[in-house]
Scaffold this motif. Structure first.
Motif, PDB file in Angstrom:
ATOM      1  N   LEU A  94       0.844  -1.191   0.000  1.00  0.00           N
ATOM      2  CA  LEU A  94       0.000   0.000   0.000  1.00  0.00           C
ATOM      3  C   LEU A  94       0.878   1.239   0.000  1.00  0.00           C
ATOM      4  O   LEU A  94       1.726   1.412   0.881  1.00  0.00           O
ATOM      5  CB  LEU A  94      -0.908  -0.001   1.227  1.00  0.00           C
ATOM      6  N   VAL A  95       0.713   2.080  -0.996  1.00  0.00           N
ATOM      7  CA  VAL A  95       1.467   3.331  -1.112  1.00  0.00           C
ATOM      8  C   VAL A  95       0.554   4.470  -0.673  1.00  0.00           C
ATOM      9  O   VAL A  95      -0.527   4.665  -1.246  1.00  0.00           O
ATOM     10  CB  VAL A  95       1.960   3.555  -2.559  1.00  0.00           C
ATOM     11  N   ASP A 124       4.731   8.478  -3.488  1.00  0.00           N
ATOM     12  CA  ASP A 124       4.717   8.259  -2.037  1.00  0.00           C
ATOM     13  C   ASP A 124       4.740   9.613  -1.324  1.00  0.00           C
ATOM     14  O   ASP A 124       5.768  10.280  -1.264  1.00  0.00           O
ATOM     15  CB  ASP A 124       5.921   7.411  -1.637  1.00  0.00           C
ATOM     16  N   MET A 125       3.583  10.010  -0.783  1.00  0.00           N
ATOM     17  CA  MET A 125       3.461  11.325  -0.152  1.00  0.00           C
ATOM     18  C   MET A 125       4.031  11.363   1.266  1.00  0.00           C
ATOM     19  O   MET A 125       4.130  12.432   1.863  1.00  0.00           O
ATOM     20  CB  MET A 125       1.991  11.755  -0.117  1.00  0.00           C
ATOM     21  N   GLN A 126       4.375  10.219   1.821  1.00  0.00           N
ATOM     22  CA  GLN A 126       4.869  10.185   3.195  1.00  0.00           C
ATOM     23  C   GLN A 126       6.388  10.232   3.284  1.00  0.00           C
ATOM     24  O   GLN A 126       6.928  10.458   4.363  1.00  0.00           O
ATOM     25  CB  GLN A 126       4.348   8.931   3.903  1.00  0.00           C
ATOM     26  N   GLY A 127       7.063  10.017   2.188  1.00  0.00           N
ATOM     27  CA  GLY A 127       8.520  10.031   2.209  1.00  0.00           C
ATOM     28  C   GLY A 127       9.074  11.432   2.053  1.00  0.00           C
ATOM     29  O   GLY A 127       8.332  12.412   1.822  1.00  0.00           O
ATOM     30  N   PRO A 128      10.390  11.585   2.128  1.00  0.00           N
ATOM     31  CA  PRO A 128      11.019  12.906   1.962  1.00  0.00           C
ATOM     32  C   PRO A 128      10.907  13.390   0.521  1.00  0.00           C
ATOM     33  O   PRO A 128      10.812  12.583  -0.412  1.00  0.00           O
ATOM     34  CB  PRO A 128      12.484  12.637   2.354  1.00  0.00           C
ATOM     35  N   LEU A 129      10.934  14.696   0.375  1.00  0.00           N
ATOM     36  CA  LEU A 129      10.858  15.287  -0.969  1.00  0.00           C
ATOM     37  C   LEU A 129      12.195  15.181  -1.669  1.00  0.00           C
ATOM     38  O   LEU A 129      13.257  15.301  -1.065  1.00  0.00           O
ATOM     39  CB  LEU A 129      10.420  16.746  -0.877  1.00  0.00           C
ATOM     40  N   GLY A 130      12.125  14.995  -3.000  1.00  0.00           N
ATOM     41  CA  GLY A 130      13.321  14.906  -3.809  1.00  0.00           C
ATOM     42  C   GLY A 130      13.550  16.184  -4.594  1.00  0.00           C
ATOM     43  O   GLY A 130      12.989  17.246  -4.268  1.00  0.00           O
ATOM     44  N   GLY A 137      13.339  19.282  -6.928  1.00  0.00           N
ATOM     45  CA  GLY A 137      12.189  20.022  -7.436  1.00  0.00           C
ATOM     46  C   GLY A 137      10.921  19.798  -6.634  1.00  0.00           C
ATOM     47  O   GLY A 137       9.819  20.082  -7.120  1.00  0.00           O
ATOM     48  N   GLY A 138      11.034  19.283  -5.407  1.00  0.00           N
ATOM     49  CA  GLY A 138       9.851  19.012  -4.597  1.00  0.00           C
ATOM     50  C   GLY A 138       9.109  17.757  -5.006  1.00  0.00           C
ATOM     51  O   GLY A 138       7.930  17.592  -4.680  1.00  0.00           O
ATOM     52  N   SER A 139       9.790  16.857  -5.730  1.00  0.00           N
ATOM     53  CA  SER A 139       9.137  15.639  -6.206  1.00  0.00           C
ATOM     54  C   SER A 139       9.033  14.609  -5.088  1.00  0.00           C
ATOM     55  O   SER A 139       9.857  14.568  -4.174  1.00  0.00           O
ATOM     56  CB  SER A 139       9.931  15.036  -7.372  1.00  0.00           C
ATOM     57  N   HIS A 140       7.990  13.787  -5.169  1.00  0.00           N
ATOM     58  CA  HIS A 140       7.831  12.663  -4.263  1.00  0.00           C
ATOM     59  C   HIS A 140       8.431  11.412  -4.896  1.00  0.00           C
ATOM     60  O   HIS A 140       8.521  11.306  -6.121  1.00  0.00           O
ATOM     61  CB  HIS A 140       6.346  12.423  -3.963  1.00  0.00           C
ATOM     62  N   ARG A 141       8.823  10.464  -4.060  1.00  0.00           N
ATOM     63  CA  ARG A 141       9.377   9.212  -4.570  1.00  0.00           C
ATOM     64  C   ARG A 141       8.333   8.519  -5.438  1.00  0.00           C
ATOM     65  O   ARG A 141       7.174   8.384  -5.067  1.00  0.00           O
ATOM     66  CB  ARG A 141       9.789   8.310  -3.407  1.00  0.00           C
TER      67      ARG A 141
END
Length: 415
Positions: free
Chosen positions: A86-87, A139-145, A147-151
């Protein structure tokens, strides 16, 4: 209402629907899971069920940070289901619908993640065959990458292959989503790892531009463009990124990069893209395709004031798929076009970014505009010719000297 999936899982809530089945929020022995319950007509197909079981080992063996892992495959009565991690987040299509297009840095970071996942799958001998924004989860719960991207994680591995049984498709059908299909699939060749690279490059183009390079109109016309047309440049992106896109959208599969190479090259470009805003590109209209046998209204021609523009890729191509679902699935089966049909399209007339209201070259609207323009020029030429003739006659009449008077004298008659 809760329902049992096999003996180990319980499905509580529908997360989304697609043409292949329904995704549920479920619970298993180890906690929350996502359960993709395939359609009942698929579960009643004994040949497909056998293929499903055969693929179990390959699907369960895919473990990677950028792949949504399949935990279990359930075959129980009328239930045919994939139990997946579950993501906690959303899919890339939902974000694209909300933002229209992404900043280049974020788009490249997301696609690099997906390329990493594909590299692991290809190394294991698994081809996804249906890479598209609907199958990329964020994945909205992980750290941002960057440009503010999510994993980003790629999901639905094996679904296209499971549905694409020899009995269902024979040699005259193709499985996939038209906007993202590689030319070799359209021409009836077996899918290799390079088809995933082509589809992923199409996704990157869409994230940057807000529309796919060959989409729009009847699915048959879309398939033909993949084979006959060249991709149109996107203004405003660095040449290094554009050349990478062109290479991965090459018609020849051997010219495309491997997934690992693509991921590495994209990450090398991230510092160059830092701080760049989303591109300012006009979205092309969807033109009627007379030769495809079905007219599709232009997106800007009859749209009421205030009505939202329908974005490329958001139109369900399978009956029953709902555009409002968070997990839209436009996966469909189509006839392989004959060689004469593929050769029937005009080359070099891809849906280029252009000024709002301008017709696409080669479209029915473009031909109508051209005919009106030629008729206007012809009428204007006739009127100018008539006016010129009248002027010449008037001028000639004014300047022509009067005939000389008769200077002969009457001589007296000779007696």
């Amino acid at each position: 209402m809760a329902r049992r999936i096999g003996s180990r899982y319980t499905a509580h809530q529908i997360l989304g629907r697609g043409s292949a089945g329904t995704v549920w929020l479920g619970e298993g022995p180890d906690g929350p899971v996502a359960v993709k319950l395939l359609r009942e007509d698929l579960s009643s197909d004994q040949e497909l069920v056998g293929r499903f079981v055969q693929e179990r080992t390959a699907l369960l063996g895919l473990e990677h940070p950028h792949i949504v892992s399949v935990r279990d495959l359930v075959v129980d009565g009328n239930d045919l289901a994939l139990v997946m991690d579950l993501v906690r987040g959303t899919d890339l299509r939902t974000r694209l619908d909300r933002e229209r297009r992404l900043a280049p840095e974020a788009a490249v970071a997301i696609v690099a993640d997906v390329a990493d996942g594909l590299a692991a799958a290809h190394a294991a001998g698994v081809v996804h065959r249906d890479v598209k924004p609907e199958n990329v989860l964020l994945d909205m719960q992980g750290p941002l990458g960057p440009g503010g991207s999510h994993r980003a994680l790629l999901t639905d591995f094996g679904v296209a292959k499971l549905i694409d049984t020899p009995r269902r498709t024979r040699a005259t059908k193709i499985i996939g989503t038209p906007d993202y299909l590689a030319p070799e699939i359209v021409e009836g060749l077996p899918p290799r790892a390079s088809v995933d690279i082509y589809a992923l490059a199409t996704v990157l183009y869409e994230l940057l531009a807000g529309f796919t390079p060959f989409g729009g109109g009847h699915p048959g016309a879309v398939l033909r463009r993949h084979v006959t047309e060249t991709v149109v440049p996107l203004p405003g992106i660095p040449d290094e990124l554009w050349q990478l896109l062109v290479q991965c959208l090459a018609k020849a599969p051997a010219s495309r990069l491997r997934a690992s190479e693509l991921a590495a090259r994209l990450r090398e470009l991230l510092p160059l893209l830092a701080g760049m805003p989303p591109l300012d590109v006009d979205e092309p209209d969807t033109e009627p395709e007379e030769e495809a046998g079905e007219a599709v209204p232009a997106s800007g021609a009859s749209r009421a004031a205030g009505e939202p523009v329908r974005r490329r890729g958001a139109v369900p191509l399978v009956p029953g798929a709902k555009p409002s679902d968070s997990n839209r699935d436009t996966h469909t089966s189509m006839r392989v076009p004959a060689p004469d049909e593929l050769a029937g399209g005009a080359r070099g007339t891809a849906r280029a970014p252009r000024a709002s209201g301008a017709p696409r070259p080669g479209s029915a609207r473009n031909r109508a505009v051209t005919r009106r323009r030629r008729l206007t020029l012809a009428v204007t030429a006739v009127l100018l010719a008539a006016a010129g003739a009248a002027t010449w006659l008037a001028t000639t009449s004014d300047e022509t000297p009067a005939p000389p008077e008769d200077t002969r004298t009457s001589a007296p008659a000779v007696p």
